[in-house]
Design an enzyme around this catalytic site. Structure first.
Site, PDB file in Angstrom:
ATOM      1  N   ASP A 118       0.827  -1.208   0.000  1.00 27.94           N
ATOM      2  CA  ASP A 118       0.000   0.000   0.000  1.00 27.94           C
ATOM      3  C   ASP A 118       0.865   1.263   0.000  1.00 27.94           C
ATOM      4  O   ASP A 118       1.999   1.249   0.473  1.00 27.94           O
ATOM      5  CB  ASP A 118      -0.907  -0.019   1.251  1.00 27.94           C
ATOM      6  CG  ASP A 118      -2.046   0.984   1.129  1.00 27.94           C
ATOM      7  OD1 ASP A 118      -2.374   1.394   0.004  1.00 27.94           O
ATOM      8  OD2 ASP A 118      -2.602   1.354   2.181  1.00 27.94           O
ATOM      9  N   ARG A 143      -0.300   9.297  -9.646  1.00 27.08           N
ATOM     10  CA  ARG A 143      -0.461   8.011  -8.948  1.00 27.08           C
ATOM     11  C   ARG A 143       0.169   6.882  -9.755  1.00 27.08           C
ATOM     12  O   ARG A 143       0.768   5.959  -9.201  1.00 27.08           O
ATOM     13  CB  ARG A 143      -1.944   7.726  -8.695  1.00 27.08           C
ATOM     14  CG  ARG A 143      -2.590   8.686  -7.702  1.00 27.08           C
ATOM     15  CD  ARG A 143      -4.063   8.356  -7.485  1.00 27.08           C
ATOM     16  NE  ARG A 143      -4.236   7.003  -6.977  1.00 27.08           N
ATOM     17  CZ  ARG A 143      -4.144   6.664  -5.690  1.00 27.08           C
ATOM     18  NH1 ARG A 143      -3.908   7.583  -4.775  1.00 27.08           N
ATOM     19  NH2 ARG A 143      -4.310   5.415  -5.314  1.00 27.08           N
ATOM     20  N   ASN A 188     -10.833  -2.485  -5.335  1.00 22.10           N
ATOM     21  CA  ASN A 188     -10.087  -1.559  -6.204  1.00 22.10           C
ATOM     22  C   ASN A 188     -10.753  -1.368  -7.576  1.00 22.10           C
ATOM     23  O   ASN A 188     -10.445  -0.411  -8.295  1.00 22.10           O
ATOM     24  CB  ASN A 188      -8.635  -2.018  -6.399  1.00 22.10           C
ATOM     25  CG  ASN A 188      -7.766  -1.864  -5.163  1.00 22.10           C
ATOM     26  OD1 ASN A 188      -6.823  -2.627  -4.953  1.00 22.10           O
ATOM     27  ND2 ASN A 188      -8.051  -0.879  -4.313  1.00 22.10           N
ATOM     28  N   TRP A 189     -11.715  -2.249  -7.921  1.00 15.32           N
ATOM     29  CA  TRP A 189     -12.449  -2.047  -9.181  1.00 15.32           C
ATOM     30  C   TRP A 189     -13.224  -0.734  -9.157  1.00 15.32           C
ATOM     31  O   TRP A 189     -13.597  -0.209 -10.195  1.00 15.32           O
ATOM     32  CB  TRP A 189     -13.432  -3.199  -9.453  1.00 15.32           C
ATOM     33  CG  TRP A 189     -12.779  -4.476  -9.871  1.00 15.32           C
ATOM     34  CD1 TRP A 189     -12.773  -5.653  -9.175  1.00 15.32           C
ATOM     35  CD2 TRP A 189     -12.054  -4.733 -11.087  1.00 15.32           C
ATOM     36  NE1 TRP A 189     -12.077  -6.625  -9.880  1.00 15.32           N
ATOM     37  CE2 TRP A 189     -11.635  -6.088 -11.050  1.00 15.32           C
ATOM     38  CE3 TRP A 189     -11.718  -3.960 -12.203  1.00 15.32           C
ATOM     39  CZ2 TRP A 189     -10.895  -6.680 -12.088  1.00 15.32           C
ATOM     40  CZ3 TRP A 189     -10.986  -4.551 -13.235  1.00 15.32           C
ATOM     41  CH2 TRP A 189     -10.587  -5.888 -13.172  1.00 15.32           C
ATOM     42  N   ARG A 228     -12.093   2.116  -8.298  1.00 14.52           N
ATOM     43  CA  ARG A 228     -11.237   3.291  -8.556  1.00 14.52           C
ATOM     44  C   ARG A 228     -11.563   3.873  -9.934  1.00 14.52           C
ATOM     45  O   ARG A 228     -12.211   3.200 -10.749  1.00 14.52           O
ATOM     46  CB  ARG A 228      -9.763   2.885  -8.484  1.00 14.52           C
ATOM     47  CG  ARG A 228      -9.356   2.533  -7.063  1.00 14.52           C
ATOM     48  CD  ARG A 228      -7.863   2.423  -6.919  1.00 14.52           C
ATOM     49  NE  ARG A 228      -7.538   2.114  -5.534  1.00 14.52           N
ATOM     50  CZ  ARG A 228      -6.336   2.203  -5.010  1.00 14.52           C
ATOM     51  NH1 ARG A 228      -5.319   2.586  -5.762  1.00 14.52           N
ATOM     52  NH2 ARG A 228      -6.120   1.910  -3.748  1.00 14.52           N
ATOM     53  N   ARG A 287       1.969  -4.902   6.130  1.00 16.89           N
ATOM     54  CA  ARG A 287       1.255  -3.844   5.407  1.00 16.89           C
ATOM     55  C   ARG A 287       2.094  -2.579   5.449  1.00 16.89           C
ATOM     56  O   ARG A 287       2.467  -2.110   6.531  1.00 16.89           O
ATOM     57  CB  ARG A 287      -0.122  -3.556   5.988  1.00 16.89           C
ATOM     58  CG  ARG A 287      -0.829  -2.464   5.152  1.00 16.89           C
ATOM     59  CD  ARG A 287      -2.270  -2.222   5.495  1.00 16.89           C
ATOM     60  NE  ARG A 287      -2.857  -1.307   4.524  1.00 16.89           N
ATOM     61  CZ  ARG A 287      -4.095  -1.372   4.058  1.00 16.89           C
ATOM     62  NH1 ARG A 287      -4.905  -2.318   4.482  1.00 16.89           N
ATOM     63  NH2 ARG A 287      -4.535  -0.505   3.171  1.00 16.89           N
TER      64      ARG A 287
HETATM   65  C1  IPE Z   1      -5.319  -2.699  -0.247  1.00 12.51           C
HETATM   66  O1  IPE Z   1      -5.001  -1.351  -0.398  1.00 12.51           O
HETATM   67  C2  IPE Z   1      -5.280  -3.391  -1.566  1.00 12.51           C
HETATM   68  C3  IPE Z   1      -3.962  -3.515  -2.178  1.00 12.51           C
HETATM   69  C4  IPE Z   1      -2.821  -3.152  -1.673  1.00 12.51           C
HETATM   70  C5  IPE Z   1      -3.952  -4.136  -3.474  1.00 12.51           C
HETATM   71  P1  IPE Z   1      -6.107  -0.221  -0.555  1.00 12.51           P
HETATM   72  O2  IPE Z   1      -5.379   1.046  -0.702  1.00 12.51           O
HETATM   73  O3  IPE Z   1      -7.064  -0.586  -1.635  1.00 12.51           O
HETATM   74  O4  IPE Z   1      -6.879  -0.328   0.844  1.00 12.51           O
HETATM   75  P2  IPE Z   1      -7.765   0.748   1.586  1.00 12.51           P
HETATM   76  O5  IPE Z   1      -8.774   1.239   0.589  1.00 12.51           O
HETATM   77  O6  IPE Z   1      -6.873   1.848   2.040  1.00 12.51           O
HETATM   78  O7  IPE Z   1      -8.366  -0.002   2.738  1.00 12.51           O
HETATM   79  C1  IPE Z   2      -1.383   0.367  -3.403  1.00  8.28           C
HETATM   80  O1  IPE Z   2      -1.217   1.750  -3.437  1.00  8.28           O
HETATM   81  C2  IPE Z   2      -1.598  -0.206  -4.769  1.00  8.28           C
HETATM   82  C3  IPE Z   2      -2.975  -0.643  -5.038  1.00  8.28           C
HETATM   83  C4  IPE Z   2      -3.960  -0.663  -4.179  1.00  8.28           C
HETATM   84  C5  IPE Z   2      -3.260  -1.110  -6.376  1.00  8.28           C
HETATM   85  P1  IPE Z   2      -2.451   2.721  -3.411  1.00  8.28           P
HETATM   86  O2  IPE Z   2      -2.826   3.026  -4.823  1.00  8.28           O
HETATM   87  O3  IPE Z   2      -3.541   2.211  -2.563  1.00  8.28           O
HETATM   88  O4  IPE Z   2      -1.797   4.009  -2.755  1.00  8.28           O
HETATM   89  P2  IPE Z   2      -2.443   4.940  -1.648  1.00  8.28           P
HETATM   90  O5  IPE Z   2      -2.899   4.073  -0.553  1.00  8.28           O
HETATM   91  O6  IPE Z   2      -3.556   5.656  -2.322  1.00  8.28           O
HETATM   92  O7  IPE Z   2      -1.329   5.822  -1.249  1.00  8.28           O
HETATM   93 MG    MG Z   3      -4.034   2.395  -0.596  1.00  8.91          MG
END
Ligand code: IPE
Ligand code: IPE
Ligand code: MG
Length: 238
Positions: free
Chosen positions: A10, A23, A58-59, A61, A178
């Site tokens: 993350d 990003r 994540n779908w 997003r 994490r």
């Molecule tokens: C968890 O991270 C999923 C992955 C690292 C692939 P997210 O960034 O999606 O989690 P939340 O939304 O902060 O809980």
């Molecule tokens: C983790 O980084 C990667 C995925 C969840 C795909 P993030 O994209 O969640 O990054 P933050 O949490 O927004 O910083």
């Molecule tokens: Mg994240």
């Protein structure tokens, strides 16, 4: 030494935002951390490394970010295959793969097929993965077996349920890492992490490299894993 390490990678977005980058640039940088952590894990003898690359949630997003992440997955397949072969790494993909664009799925499947006989380490890539969905899938599979008369309800136990999950056959994670400061599981391996040691670090994924990974491993080595027993009980038995 943990047999199985699972990682919630993350913080790519925040890492990039803090540097005035997009990003996507954060996700790209995160790919370098994947390579370094995979190779370090293999070097120190971890058997299974599970990486949370994309969650069910994540779908939701923005489509442009989802598309960029899918593209990155395809690129990962292309660039990492030769390294996986060189290092003896087997790739396994878990998740609701029917949701993936067909070309992404076929790239992932072909790396799985090419690396299937490698035996130095297994990298499990969790893509379009959700812990609850995994458990629902297992419940459905067992229900079908009961309906078809192959199984009695009384025969459903922990090992059968575990064997119906997408991670069937793999040991449970000993250590769950994490990155980037959040203290939550975000629907990762819910059943499988029942007794994992949980390691949280403020370091963002693009900055989580060999040294940070080894620090987590050292932390793990100092845990007293009691599994519900009284302190010292294991030592008395040994
Ligand atoms: C968890 O991270 C999923 C992955 C690292 C692939 P997210 O960034 O999606 O989690 P939340 O939304 O902060 O809980
Ligand atoms: C983790 O980084 C990667 C995925 C969840 C795909 P993030 O994209 O969640 O990054 P933050 O949490 O927004 O910083
Ligand atoms: Mg994240």
């Amino acid at each position: 030494m943990p047999r199985h390490v699972a990682v919630i990678m993350d913080g790519n977005g925040r890492w990039a935002g803090a540097r005035g980058l997009s990003r996507l640039q954060g996700h790209r940088k995160g790919k370098d951390s994947v390579r370094e952590v995979v190779e370090t894990a293999r070097e120190i003898g971890v058997e299974v490394l599970t990486l949370f690359a994309f969650s069910t949630e994540n779908w939701s997003r923005p489509p442009s970010e989802v598309k960029a992440l899918m593209k990155l997955l395809r690129r990962y397949c292309r660039t990492e295959l030769s390294r996986m072969m060189r290092y003896g790494i087997r790739l396994k993909v878990v998740g609701n793969l029917r949701r993936l664009p067909p070309e992404v799925l076929s790239d992932l499947r072909s790396v799985e097929a090419e690396t299937r006989d490698n035996d130095r380490m297994t990298v499990v890539l969790a893509v379009s993965y959700g812990g609850r969905q995994d458990i629902v899938g297992a419940a459905r599979q067992l229900a079908r077996q009961v309906r078809d008369g192959e199984l009695k309800p009384e025969q459903i136990n922990e090992s059968r349920l575990a064997g119906s999950l997408m991670t069937a056959g793999l040991p449970d994670p000993d250590l769950l890492i994490r990155t980037s400061g959040e203290l939550r599981i975000s629907n990762f391996l819910l059943w499988q992490c029942a007794y994992s040691e949980l390691y949280f670090t403020d370091v963002a994924w693009p900055d989580f490299r060999r040294d940070q990974f080894l620090e987590a491993i050292n932390w793990y080595a100092q845990r007293d894993r009691r599994f519900g027993r009284a302190t010292g009980e294991l030592a008395v038995e040994a």
